[in-house]
Design a protein around this motif. Structure first.
Motif, PDB file in Angstrom:
ATOM      1  N   ARG A 195      -1.389  10.344   9.659  1.00 32.62           N
ATOM      2  CA  ARG A 195      -2.612  10.049   8.910  1.00 32.62           C
ATOM      3  C   ARG A 195      -2.606   8.616   8.390  1.00 32.62           C
ATOM      4  NH1 ARG A 195      -3.681  13.210   4.267  1.00 32.62           N
ATOM      5  NH2 ARG A 195      -5.779  12.394   4.414  1.00 32.62           N
ATOM      6  N   ASP A 196      -1.460   8.121   7.946  1.00 28.65           N
ATOM      7  CA  ASP A 196      -1.353   6.729   7.481  1.00 28.65           C
ATOM      8  C   ASP A 196      -1.654   5.756   8.620  1.00 28.65           C
ATOM      9  OD1 ASP A 196      -0.766   7.195   4.828  1.00 28.65           O
ATOM     10  OD2 ASP A 196       1.273   6.409   4.920  1.00 28.65           O
ATOM     11  N   HIS A 197      -1.048   5.987   9.777  1.00 26.21           N
ATOM     12  CA  HIS A 197      -1.250   5.093  10.911  1.00 26.21           C
ATOM     13  C   HIS A 197      -2.709   5.096  11.364  1.00 26.21           C
ATOM     14  CE1 HIS A 197       3.252   5.533  12.285  1.00 26.21           C
ATOM     15  NE2 HIS A 197       3.134   5.040  11.056  1.00 26.21           N
ATOM     16  N   ARG A 226       7.086  18.432  15.492  1.00 24.81           N
ATOM     17  CA  ARG A 226       8.250  18.462  14.592  1.00 24.81           C
ATOM     18  C   ARG A 226       7.887  17.978  13.190  1.00 24.81           C
ATOM     19  NH1 ARG A 226      11.546  15.048  17.074  1.00 24.81           N
ATOM     20  NH2 ARG A 226      11.625  13.499  15.452  1.00 24.81           N
ATOM     21  N   LEU A 227       7.109  16.897  13.094  1.00 22.11           N
ATOM     22  CA  LEU A 227       6.718  16.368  11.792  1.00 22.11           C
ATOM     23  C   LEU A 227       5.757  17.314  11.070  1.00 22.11           C
ATOM     24  CD1 LEU A 227       6.306  12.603  12.729  1.00 22.11           C
ATOM     25  CD2 LEU A 227       8.204  13.675  11.492  1.00 22.11           C
ATOM     26  N   ALA A 228       4.866  17.936  11.801  1.00 24.78           N
ATOM     27  CA  ALA A 228       3.937  18.892  11.191  1.00 24.78           C
ATOM     28  C   ALA A 228       4.708  20.079  10.604  1.00 24.78           C
ATOM     29  CB  ALA A 228       2.906  19.364  12.208  1.00 24.78           C
ATOM     30  N   ARG A 229       5.711  20.563  11.345  1.00 25.58           N
ATOM     31  CA  ARG A 229       6.543  21.668  10.825  1.00 25.58           C
ATOM     32  C   ARG A 229       7.276  21.257   9.558  1.00 25.58           C
ATOM     33  NH1 ARG A 229       7.784  22.518  16.373  1.00 25.58           N
ATOM     34  NH2 ARG A 229       9.738  21.398  16.108  1.00 25.58           N
ATOM     35  N   ALA A 230       7.607  19.958   9.451  1.00 25.27           N
ATOM     36  CA  ALA A 230       8.317  19.452   8.268  1.00 25.27           C
ATOM     37  C   ALA A 230       7.362  19.195   7.099  1.00 25.27           C
ATOM     38  CB  ALA A 230       9.071  18.176   8.618  1.00 25.27           C
ATOM     39  N   GLY A 231       6.056  19.387   7.330  1.00 23.19           N
ATOM     40  CA  GLY A 231       5.080  19.228   6.249  1.00 23.19           C
ATOM     41  C   GLY A 231       4.596  17.812   6.030  1.00 23.19           C
ATOM     42  N   LEU A 232       4.815  16.928   6.987  1.00 20.22           N
ATOM     43  CA  LEU A 232       4.347  15.551   6.832  1.00 20.22           C
ATOM     44  C   LEU A 232       2.869  15.446   7.182  1.00 20.22           C
ATOM     45  CD1 LEU A 232       7.455  13.700   8.198  1.00 20.22           C
ATOM     46  CD2 LEU A 232       6.755  13.970   5.842  1.00 20.22           C
ATOM     47  N   ALA A 233       2.226  14.392   6.705  1.00 18.18           N
ATOM     48  CA  ALA A 233       0.780  14.210   6.853  1.00 18.18           C
ATOM     49  C   ALA A 233       0.424  13.826   8.285  1.00 18.18           C
ATOM     50  CB  ALA A 233       0.281  13.149   5.878  1.00 18.18           C
ATOM     51  N   ILE A 234       0.191  14.834   9.103  1.00 17.65           N
ATOM     52  CA  ILE A 234      -0.131  14.647  10.511  1.00 17.65           C
ATOM     53  C   ILE A 234      -1.535  15.193  10.764  1.00 17.65           C
ATOM     54  CG2 ILE A 234       0.528  15.314  12.864  1.00 17.65           C
ATOM     55  CD1 ILE A 234       2.534  13.450  11.431  1.00 17.65           C
ATOM     56  N   ASP A 235      -2.314  14.463  11.548  1.00 14.28           N
ATOM     57  CA  ASP A 235      -3.636  14.938  11.951  1.00 14.28           C
ATOM     58  C   ASP A 235      -3.478  15.617  13.300  1.00 14.28           C
ATOM     59  OD1 ASP A 235      -6.203  15.353  12.884  1.00 14.28           O
ATOM     60  OD2 ASP A 235      -6.968  13.457  12.099  1.00 14.28           O
ATOM     61  N   ALA A 236      -3.401  16.943  13.292  1.00 14.68           N
ATOM     62  CA  ALA A 236      -3.174  17.708  14.512  1.00 14.68           C
ATOM     63  C   ALA A 236      -4.397  17.730  15.415  1.00 14.68           C
ATOM     64  CB  ALA A 236      -2.746  19.126  14.168  1.00 14.68           C
ATOM     65  N   GLY A 237      -5.543  17.287  14.914  1.00 17.89           N
ATOM     66  CA  GLY A 237      -6.757  17.329  15.704  1.00 17.89           C
ATOM     67  C   GLY A 237      -6.988  16.122  16.581  1.00 17.89           C
ATOM     68  N   LEU A 266       0.854  -1.179   0.000  1.00 22.76           N
ATOM     69  CA  LEU A 266       0.000   0.000   0.000  1.00 22.76           C
ATOM     70  C   LEU A 266       0.893   1.234   0.000  1.00 22.76           C
ATOM     71  CD1 LEU A 266      -2.537  -1.315   2.649  1.00 22.76           C
ATOM     72  CD2 LEU A 266      -2.940  -1.075   0.189  1.00 22.76           C
ATOM     73  N   PRO A 267       0.416   2.350  -0.514  1.00 19.55           N
ATOM     74  CA  PRO A 267       1.283   3.525  -0.673  1.00 19.55           C
ATOM     75  C   PRO A 267       1.644   4.199   0.649  1.00 19.55           C
ATOM     76  CG  PRO A 267      -0.962   4.065  -1.276  1.00 19.55           C
ATOM     77  CD  PRO A 267      -0.930   2.584  -1.022  1.00 19.55           C
ATOM     78  N   ASP A 268       2.917   4.449   0.849  1.00 26.33           N
ATOM     79  CA  ASP A 268       3.409   5.131   2.030  1.00 26.33           C
ATOM     80  C   ASP A 268       3.133   6.626   1.901  1.00 26.33           C
ATOM     81  OD1 ASP A 268       4.762   5.550   4.438  1.00 26.33           O
ATOM     82  OD2 ASP A 268       6.678   5.834   3.423  1.00 26.33           O
ATOM     83  N   GLY A 269       2.590   7.193   2.966  1.00 28.57           N
ATOM     84  CA  GLY A 269       2.340   8.629   2.970  1.00 28.57           C
ATOM     85  C   GLY A 269       1.009   9.037   2.364  1.00 28.57           C
ATOM     86  N   ARG A 270       0.296   8.092   1.755  1.00 24.19           N
ATOM     87  CA  ARG A 270      -0.978   8.416   1.105  1.00 24.19           C
ATOM     88  C   ARG A 270      -2.063   7.397   1.435  1.00 24.19           C
ATOM     89  NH1 ARG A 270       2.359   7.482  -2.946  1.00 24.19           N
ATOM     90  NH2 ARG A 270       0.997   6.227  -4.197  1.00 24.19           N
ATOM     91  N   LEU A 271      -1.855   6.579   2.433  1.00 24.98           N
ATOM     92  CA  LEU A 271      -2.794   5.509   2.740  1.00 24.98           C
ATOM     93  C   LEU A 271      -4.189   6.042   3.060  1.00 24.98           C
ATOM     94  CD1 LEU A 271      -3.168   2.482   3.017  1.00 24.98           C
ATOM     95  CD2 LEU A 271      -2.525   2.708   5.412  1.00 24.98           C
ATOM     96  N   ALA A 272      -4.268   7.191   3.707  1.00 23.78           N
ATOM     97  CA  ALA A 272      -5.570   7.765   4.064  1.00 23.78           C
ATOM     98  C   ALA A 272      -6.400   8.103   2.825  1.00 23.78           C
ATOM     99  CB  ALA A 272      -5.378   9.015   4.920  1.00 23.78           C
TER     100      ALA A 272
END
Length: 183
Positions: A69-71, A106-117, A28-34
């Protein structure tokens, strides 16, 4: 493709360090699973459960550990598979409330797919199973060290960032969907 091959090799080494058998990937695609159609993810999970016939599946909790988001997407699809395969128990890795907040920032600042909510971690009272893994610390560190592409200076304690891993080396927590505490 090159990163996927590297991560595959690292995972194989980590599994050997733990004495675990690596039994394939879901591709399955890494970083785009959602963003992947649920039926596609469900079919991949179901085929694996049919082939392996596990008694228990361990996966990320609903918070995706640090809001990945993937997890989060994968944990939701495994939970759905647990309902389709009632003979398979599903345990969710759980962490102390807020433990991964620095990593998420740190990951959100780097622009990775994080759900901050999403709320990170669980209160101790919601933990269904506590496993003392201190006797396996050396194996656990060797498995983490196998993921060299994600380490700073080949230091397994640098995995996930300073100070995050050390508290997780002796105790692991798990929750079960809809289960109250029974440590």
């Amino acid at each position: 493709a090159q990163l996927a091959a590297l991560r595959t090799d690292e995972l194989a080494i980590a599994c050997r360090a733990l004495g675990a058998r690596l039994d394939g990937f879901l591709d399955l695609p890494d970083g785009r699973l959602a963003d992947v159609d649920r039926a596609t993810v469900d079919a991949a999970i179901d085929a694996t459960l049919d082939r392996i016939a596990p008694q228990i599946v361990l996966t990320f909790g609903p918070d995706g550990a640090y809001g990945s988001r993937d997890h989060i997407a994968f944990a939701a699809r495994v939970a759905a598979a647990g309902r389709r395969f009632p003979a398979v128990g599903v345990l969710y890795a759980a962490f102390p409330a807020g433990h991964f907040a620095p990593l998420r920032r740190r990951l959100a600042r780097a622009g990775l797919a994080i759900d901050a909510g999403v709320t990170l971690g669980v209160p101790a009272a919601s933990v269904a199973l506590t496993v003392q893994v201190g006797p396996y610390r050396t194996r656990k560190l060797a498995a983490i060290a196998a993921h060299r592409s994600q380490l700073r200076d080949d230091d397994p304690l640098s995995f996930l960032g300073d100070g995050i891993l050390a508290p997780l080396l002796d105790t692991e927590w798990f929750t079960v969907s809809g289960c109250a505490s029974s440590t």
